[in-house]
Design a protein around this motif. Sequence first.
Motif, PDB file in Angstrom:
ATOM      1  N   TYR A 625      -7.076  82.167  43.841  1.00  0.00           N
ATOM      2  CA  TYR A 625      -8.349  81.560  44.235  1.00  0.00           C
ATOM      3  C   TYR A 625      -8.361  80.076  43.841  1.00  0.00           C
ATOM      4  CZ  TYR A 625     -10.483  86.126  45.162  1.00  0.00           C
ATOM      5  OH  TYR A 625     -10.809  87.356  45.686  1.00  0.00           O
ATOM      6  N   SER A 637      -9.684  87.203  51.388  1.00  0.00           N
ATOM      7  CA  SER A 637      -8.365  86.777  50.885  1.00  0.00           C
ATOM      8  C   SER A 637      -7.280  87.735  51.366  1.00  0.00           C
ATOM      9  CB  SER A 637      -8.373  86.745  49.367  1.00  0.00           C
ATOM     10  OG  SER A 637      -9.386  85.875  48.870  1.00  0.00           O
ATOM     11  N   ALA A 693     -16.252  78.870  45.814  1.00  0.00           N
ATOM     12  CA  ALA A 693     -15.421  79.978  45.293  1.00  0.00           C
ATOM     13  C   ALA A 693     -16.233  81.254  45.214  1.00  0.00           C
ATOM     14  CB  ALA A 693     -14.890  79.595  43.922  1.00  0.00           C
ATOM     15  N   GLN A 696     -16.357  82.661  48.674  1.00  0.00           N
ATOM     16  CA  GLN A 696     -15.090  83.288  49.029  1.00  0.00           C
ATOM     17  C   GLN A 696     -14.947  84.643  48.313  1.00  0.00           C
ATOM     18  OE1 GLN A 696     -12.783  82.209  51.278  1.00  0.00           O
ATOM     19  NE2 GLN A 696     -11.786  84.197  50.894  1.00  0.00           N
TER      20      GLN A 696
END
Length: 811
Positions: A625, A637, A693, A696
């Motif tokens: 990450y 991911s 982040a 994500q």
Amino acid sequence: MARKSKSNLSELYLEENKDQIYENALAEIQSFELPLGTTIRSVYDDQPNAHQKFMEKLDACIRNHDREIEKMCNFHHQGFVDAITELLKVRADAEKLKVQVTDTNRRLQDAGKEVIAQTEEIIRCRVQQRNITTVVEKLQLCLPVLEMYSKLKEQMSVKRYYSALKTMEQLENLYLPRVSQYRFCQIMMENLPKLREEIKEISMSDLKDFLESIRKHSDRIGETAMKQAQQQKTFSSALQKQNNVNYGRNMHLGRNRILESKNEITLKRTFEDEDEHDEEVLTAQDLVDFSPVYRCLHIYSVLGDGEIFENYYRKQRRKQARLVLQPQSSMHETVEGYRRYFSQIVGFFVVEDHILHVTQGLVTRTYTDELWNMALSKIIAVLRTHSSYCSDPDLVLELKNLIVVFADTLQGYGFPVNRLFDLLFEIRDQYNETLLKKWSGLFRDIFEADNYSPIPVANEEEYRIVISKFPFQDPELDKQSFPKKLPMSQSVPQIYMQVKEFIYASLKFSESLHRSSTEIDDMLRKSTNLLLTRTLSSCLQNLIKKPHIGLTELVQIIINTTHLEQACKYLEDFISNITNISQLTVHTARLYGLSTFKDARHAAEGEIYTKLNQKIDEFIQIADYDWTMSESDGRASGYLMDLINFLRSTFQVFTHLPGKVAQTACMSACQHLSMSLMQMLLDSELKQISMGAIQQFNLDVIQCELFASSEPVPGFQGDTLQLAFIDLRQLLDLFMVWDWSTYLADYGQATSKYLRVNPSTALTLLEKMKDSSKKNNIFAQFRKNDRDKQKLIETVVKQLRSLVNGMSQHT
């Protein structure tokens, strides 16, 4: 006047009486028969003039005799003259006769010289004859002595010492006393004690040779005795089988006639073979010459030293017993070592038993029993020590068979052997241990060679081969057409067959132990339980823990243990058929295979959970990450998508597992994934996290939730599986919506929207976002919105800290 006349008469009477006395005295003197002292004394008895008167009487007597002599001479005078005249006339003839007689005497002497010589010769011969007769008589007395002594020497030369002692006894008591005056008899008497000592020494030497001989041949004697005991046992077993055949013939005469005929022929051949073998087998008497013992015993008994001989014999045999009972250091390595050890001991006691029954008093039953008890204690100690070194079950089984033959042989000779059979139960435990070790290796080899995949069967024949080895029943599978696959792997029938082989091997040790079927059944079940609960269980546990065993193998192991657990009832039936003991019997033990395989299954399930978590950790470790990104990539991911695909494929394999196991594995995996993601966010090494982040990370969690909602394993109710991510979801929602006022207002209430969010967790993550905002927005203090947001974060941080501090104080 009258008085005077009376006095005269008295004197006259005395006078006459004296005359009579003198007459008698003279008569006595003439007779010369009586001693004259008395007579003369009677003459001189105080009478006056007695001597004179007696002399007068004596003179008168002499004159009378002279007159008678003169008369006689006058009467014979003429005859005397005539005789002288005749004598003068024959004088001349007498001279002639003298000459003739002298001549005749000379001629007679000359003629008698030869007669005299012959007479002297005859006398000499008669003397010789008398001497010869005397010598013959003496020789007749001495000859038996010499013959007996010669016989004694001959007996000594041919080693007939007992007979020689009897001959000595006869010589001393019967023959030698008759001729004890001769010198050679004295020499013989002096030699007899020396001969006795010589006989004692020779017999003792023979006894020592005998003891050495039986020491050397004791193993052969024992081997012979043990063979005979085995033959007798075989004969008895064959006879018992024949009786059983006869019983069966009465029950099933028509159906079994041919089979019984074959059995009778086989039995007859067996008996004939045993008879032929018996002819070849020698007895102890054939292998050893016991005559030295008998001879020495008789000799010492005759000599009065029987007790000395008995003590010496027993002492030497005790020493030999200690030597026989001393095993070789390498005895436990081969069967021959044990066989030789047992043979020597059997040979020793067979000899002692023979001596006990043949001799009288040399050994007693008390002595042999004492010797046997001493030997038995030593034997048991030796067998305990050396058998503990045996790691080969075949060797232990051979040892057991040898002990049984050894015990049966000595029991046949009257020795108690109960302690040996008690020892066999100790050795049985050791035998089971060696079997367990051996089968542990077999199980390991089977597990190593297994491919952990279902058994494929192409046709009916292959299918029957499999089910002949393992009791598998599945009606649904039977309906399927070939080719098809059996659910268990190849190790299952192999394990099942090896368990049966173990039961057979354990049964071999139980044979000939003189135990009931119930006891044998109990022993088999206990040893089988040990195999299942300890050996097989340990092998399964070790197998499950091996690194190369993957999830697929673990799934197959669970399936295999399930089928092995179902087969335990068939193993119980198998044991019951062997021992003829019903399982309904009260004291019949049950097999513990169910718990064994359940424990193995639980271990495999736990290992599945562990390996799934380890695989998840491997995927998490490759996560990369960018915690400072300003915006998300818009998709999950890559590592997470690979992880989800892996979980999907793995859970598809779990279709053959019980539903609960698959559900638990799936729930465990989702919980571990959620926890790992949470730990990733809260990692102390992670100092800053941007909102991009967080976005994500939220996309990745959404994929996890979608995977949970897709029901990868059937059987979950509602959104049960999605609850594994509820903590992570509420935390991310709190940061994504930035709804801190609601969180702080509803904190501690059961109806709170963010009930699963812990203040310390939120504080940790918020501080990381706070630091990231300060670093990335250097000029944020010049923009009003950013300043307001920063103040809000600081305010929320303070409130969260107060909540955390309040929780600490409360705790």
